[in-house]
Design an enzyme around this catalytic site. Structure first.
Site, mmCIF file in Angstrom:
data_model
loop_
_atom_site.group_PDB
_atom_site.id
_atom_site.type_symbol
_atom_site.label_atom_id
_atom_site.label_comp_id
_atom_site.label_asym_id
_atom_site.label_seq_id
_atom_site.Cartn_x
_atom_site.Cartn_y
_atom_site.Cartn_z
ATOM 1 N N HIS A 72 0.885 -1.265 -0.095
ATOM 2 C CA HIS A 72 -0.066 0.012 0.180
ATOM 3 C C HIS A 72 0.991 1.246 -0.017
ATOM 4 O O HIS A 72 1.810 1.531 1.016
ATOM 5 C CB HIS A 72 -0.825 -0.116 1.047
ATOM 6 N N TYR A 199 -9.322 5.666 7.415
ATOM 7 C CA TYR A 199 -9.735 6.037 8.794
ATOM 8 C C TYR A 199 -10.575 7.196 8.898
ATOM 9 O O TYR A 199 -10.516 8.085 8.167
ATOM 10 C CB TYR A 199 -8.543 6.615 9.375
ATOM 11 N N PRO A 291 -4.162 0.620 18.683
ATOM 12 C CA PRO A 291 -4.057 0.072 17.320
ATOM 13 C C PRO A 291 -4.009 1.153 15.907
ATOM 14 O O PRO A 291 -3.804 1.035 15.124
ATOM 15 C CB PRO A 291 -4.938 -0.950 17.057
ATOM 16 N N LYS A 295 0.997 0.288 15.100
ATOM 17 C CA LYS A 295 2.484 0.104 15.725
ATOM 18 C C LYS A 295 2.662 -1.113 16.382
ATOM 19 O O LYS A 295 3.829 -1.264 16.711
ATOM 20 C CB LYS A 295 2.704 1.375 16.370
ATOM 21 N N TYR A 383 3.841 6.780 9.802
ATOM 22 C CA TYR A 383 3.064 5.957 9.704
ATOM 23 C C TYR A 383 3.806 4.693 9.004
ATOM 24 O O TYR A 383 3.651 3.307 9.236
ATOM 25 C CB TYR A 383 1.791 6.188 8.689
HETATM 26 P P1 FAS Z 1 1.930 -11.378 21.832
HETATM 27 O O1 FAS Z 1 0.752 -11.150 22.678
HETATM 28 O O2 FAS Z 1 1.588 -11.511 20.345
HETATM 29 O O3 FAS Z 1 2.484 -12.879 22.025
HETATM 30 C C1 FAS Z 1 2.888 -13.163 23.349
HETATM 31 C C2 FAS Z 1 3.035 -14.753 23.515
HETATM 32 O O4 FAS Z 1 3.269 -15.144 24.862
HETATM 33 C C3 FAS Z 1 1.542 -15.404 23.371
HETATM 34 O O5 FAS Z 1 1.590 -16.325 22.336
HETATM 35 C C4 FAS Z 1 1.299 -16.006 24.605
HETATM 36 O O6 FAS Z 1 0.550 -17.283 24.751
HETATM 37 C C5 FAS Z 1 2.491 -16.100 25.517
HETATM 38 N N1 FAS Z 1 2.457 -16.037 26.855
HETATM 39 C C6 FAS Z 1 1.747 -15.187 27.735
HETATM 40 N N2 FAS Z 1 2.125 -15.377 28.802
HETATM 41 C C7 FAS Z 1 2.963 -16.518 29.071
HETATM 42 C C8 FAS Z 1 3.298 -17.072 30.145
HETATM 43 N N3 FAS Z 1 3.301 -16.642 31.360
HETATM 44 N N4 FAS Z 1 4.405 -18.141 29.844
HETATM 45 C C9 FAS Z 1 4.441 -18.565 28.510
HETATM 46 N N5 FAS Z 1 3.753 -17.848 27.424
HETATM 47 C C10 FAS Z 1 3.138 -16.817 27.455
HETATM 48 N N6 FAS Z 1 -1.181 -4.374 16.796
HETATM 49 C C11 FAS Z 1 -1.138 -3.598 15.355
HETATM 50 O O7 FAS Z 1 -0.269 -3.107 15.016
HETATM 51 N N7 FAS Z 1 -2.472 -3.476 14.657
HETATM 52 C C12 FAS Z 1 -3.830 -4.039 15.402
HETATM 53 O O8 FAS Z 1 -4.552 -3.966 14.792
HETATM 54 C C13 FAS Z 1 -3.575 -4.595 16.725
HETATM 55 N N8 FAS Z 1 -4.878 -5.389 16.991
HETATM 56 C C14 FAS Z 1 -4.729 -5.982 18.313
HETATM 57 C C15 FAS Z 1 -5.837 -6.505 18.743
HETATM 58 C C16 FAS Z 1 -5.793 -7.092 20.024
HETATM 59 C C17 FAS Z 1 -6.908 -7.702 20.579
HETATM 60 C C18 FAS Z 1 -4.349 -7.187 20.755
HETATM 61 C C19 FAS Z 1 -4.465 -7.876 22.000
HETATM 62 C C20 FAS Z 1 -3.477 -6.849 20.119
HETATM 63 C C21 FAS Z 1 -3.475 -6.031 18.896
HETATM 64 N N9 FAS Z 1 -2.372 -5.492 18.460
HETATM 65 C C22 FAS Z 1 -2.256 -4.866 17.141
HETATM 66 C C23 FAS Z 1 -1.053 -5.621 19.087
HETATM 67 C C24 FAS Z 1 -0.649 -6.772 18.486
HETATM 68 O O9 FAS Z 1 -0.360 -7.166 17.298
HETATM 69 C C25 FAS Z 1 0.897 -6.952 19.546
HETATM 70 O O10 FAS Z 1 1.701 -5.645 19.236
HETATM 71 C C26 FAS Z 1 1.620 -8.093 18.831
HETATM 72 O O11 FAS Z 1 0.845 -9.407 19.091
HETATM 73 C C27 FAS Z 1 2.904 -8.136 19.912
HETATM 74 O O12 FAS Z 1 3.503 -9.393 19.774
HETATM 75 P P2 FAS Z 1 4.357 -9.836 20.983
HETATM 76 O O13 FAS Z 1 4.969 -9.032 21.575
HETATM 77 O O14 FAS Z 1 4.915 -11.152 20.272
HETATM 78 O O15 FAS Z 1 2.982 -10.477 22.012
HETATM 79 C C1 PHB Z 2 -5.856 -4.061 10.850
HETATM 80 O O1 PHB Z 2 -5.901 -4.310 9.538
HETATM 81 O O2 PHB Z 2 -6.161 -4.898 11.531
HETATM 82 C C2 PHB Z 2 -5.533 -2.834 11.561
HETATM 83 C C3 PHB Z 2 -5.023 -1.728 10.559
HETATM 84 C C4 PHB Z 2 -4.353 -0.549 10.397
HETATM 85 C C5 PHB Z 2 -4.632 -0.249 12.074
HETATM 86 C C6 PHB Z 2 -5.072 -1.046 12.963
HETATM 87 C C7 PHB Z 2 -5.525 -2.399 12.407
HETATM 88 O O3 PHB Z 2 -4.085 1.221 12.077
#
Ligand code: FAS
Ligand code: PHB
Length: 388
Positions: A72, A199, A291, A295, A383
């Site tokens: 994009h 957005y 989100p 980032k 961005y």
């Molecule tokens: P993660 O949370 O992905 O991974 C952590 C891992 O550690 C998991 O697999 C978990 O099972 C494991 N773990 C946890 N506790 C443990 C323990 N005690 N023992 C062993 N393992 C354990 N980011 C964006 O950029 N755009 C978005 O739209 C977006 N939407 C999101 C929506 C939701 C609901 C959430 C929660 C996050 C969102 N994020 C988004 C942010 C997300 O993408 C995170 O930044 C990303 O998953 C970060 O990756 P990790 O740091 O690897 O953490």
């Molecule tokens: C998504 O595709 O999940 C998404 C994209 C951009 C954002 C947040 C979420 O800023």
């Protein structure tokens, strides 16, 4: 068992770090409290900065992203019935890659399995110990307690993990902002309404039109914190989403049954510092962003970049300079992304406590963006991702 780096968490941060360590011949073990299927069932991020895409290539797991990901060159802001495109490519020379976190995680898991990388799933009660002297982690599995001695522990276990909890009371500082709303997200196998993300700032609240492929779309609307996903039928979601978009977009939208529907709360959070002896906080274990700026996943990648540099230097050059610098370097980039994510959220959402003045300021900032190349450039360079 003994390894050089014990990684807690098999999400993007843990898997990316594990792959880079494997490439450098540094032994590592990943532990996760759940299994592969559960991790892949979580629907999260969608937009990769070019730095993150490059990290996936360096890890040797970027092939499918280049085949299936969507490049994009811009996105649109919609407000007061107008749409304004932010020309990322024209303003910064960079693009972003639209490729779901689920797919990135799957690629890294498959890559690790191909290399026989060691991942211990369903590892319960993982606990890091003695990270000031002789670090080790313990975990429970199949009715027994196991111990892994190591040189370093990478806490890649997300916001609710054990790593940050293990360093409470050791000078850890918390910086937090909770937002008075959440995002209701829907994933559906329908073609995206536009070729780029939209957005939307609307009097009824924020909306985001995103995508995963040319046949799968991801949409969000801002909802009150007290809303429960059960309250929202698919039809109610589509109707509300359409109300918040420009008429031509609303009329062009193809809807369908949700294959995933969930509400995520929004917060900004940073823990400082990110290093305690030989234990490091990486990714969501150390910080959370709303989100809106896309980032979260991308910050996990830059943390891994800084930590991997330190670990590689330690083993290859017997120096700990980059290990010592990890927290400061990562936090410098984290805070810039926190600021950007906060500003994008403030610009595009309706805050219940805002008065008329706040509303007018929000609208004037959007108007400034539509009339200033400098303002658009500042938004675009944040961005696409600031340099590592
Ligand atoms: P993660 O949370 O992905 O991974 C952590 C891992 O550690 C998991 O697999 C978990 O099972 C494991 N773990 C946890 N506790 C443990 C323990 N005690 N023992 C062993 N393992 C354990 N980011 C964006 O950029 N755009 C978005 O739209 C977006 N939407 C999101 C929506 C939701 C609901 C959430 C929660 C996050 C969102 N994020 C988004 C942010 C997300 O993408 C995170 O930044 C990303 O998953 C970060 O990756 P990790 O740091 O690897 O953490
Ligand atoms: C998504 O595709 O999940 C998404 C994209 C951009 C954002 C947040 C979420 O800023």
């Amino acid at each position: 068992m003994r390894t050089q780096v014990a990684i807690i968490g098999s999400g993007p941060a843990g898997l990316l770090l594990g792959a880079l360590l494997d490439n450098a011949g540094i032994d590592n073990v990943i532990l996760d409290r759940v299994d592969r299927q559960y991790i892949l069932s979580r629907i999260r991020a969608g937009v990769l900065e070019s730095g993150t895409a490059a990290m996936l290539d360096h890890a040797g797991a970027g092939a499918r992203m280049h085949q299936e990901g969507l490049v994009h060159d811009g996105f649109s802001l919609s407000f007061a019935g107008r749409r304004h495109r932010i020309d990322l490519k024209g303003l910064t020379g960079k693009s972003v890659m639209v490729y779901g976190q689920t797919e990135l995680t799957r690629d890294l898991m498959d890559h690790r399995e191909r290399l026989d990388g060691k991942t211990i799933y369903n590892a319960k009660h993982v606990t890091p110990y003695d990270f000031d002297d002789k670090p080790y982690v313990t975990y429970e599995k199949d009715g027994a307690t196991h111990r892994i001695a190591c040189d370093f522990i990478a806490g890649c276990d997300g916001y609710h993990g054990v790593s940050r909890a293990s360093v409470e009371g050791r000078g850890l500082e918390h910086f937090e902002k909770i937002y008075p709303f959440g995002w209701l997200g829907v994933l559906a196998d329908v073609p995206p309404v536009d070729h780029e993300l939209i957005y939307a700032n609307h009097t009824r609240g924020f909306a985001l039109c995103s995508q995963r492929s040319l046949t799968r779309s991801r949409y969000y609307i801002q909802v009150p914190l007290e809303d429960k996903v059960e309250q929202w039928s698919d039809q109610a979601f589509w109707d509300e989403l359409r109300r918040r978009l420009p008429r031509d977009v609303a009329e062009a939208m193809i809807t369908g049954p949700s294959i995933e529907k969930s509400i995520a709360p929004l917060r900004s959070y940073v823990a400082e510092p990110l290093r305690f002896g030989s234990l490091f906080l990486v990714g969501d274990a150390g910080h959370i962003v709303p989100p809106t700026g896309a980032k979260g996943l991308n910050l996990a990648a830059s943390d891994v970049h800084y930590l991997f540099e330190g670990l590689r230097e330690f083993y290859a050059e017997k120096s700990n300079a980059c290990i010592k610098a990890y927290s400061g370097r990562a936090l410098a980039r984290i805070w810039k992304a926190e600021r950007f994510s906060w500003s994008m959220t403030s610009l595009t959402h309706r805050f219940p406590a805002n008065g008329e003045f706040d509303q007018k300021v929000q609208e004037s900032e959007l108007d400034y963006l539509s009339s200033s190349n400098a303002a658009r450039t500042a938004m675009a360079e944040n961005y696409v991702g600031l340099p590592y």
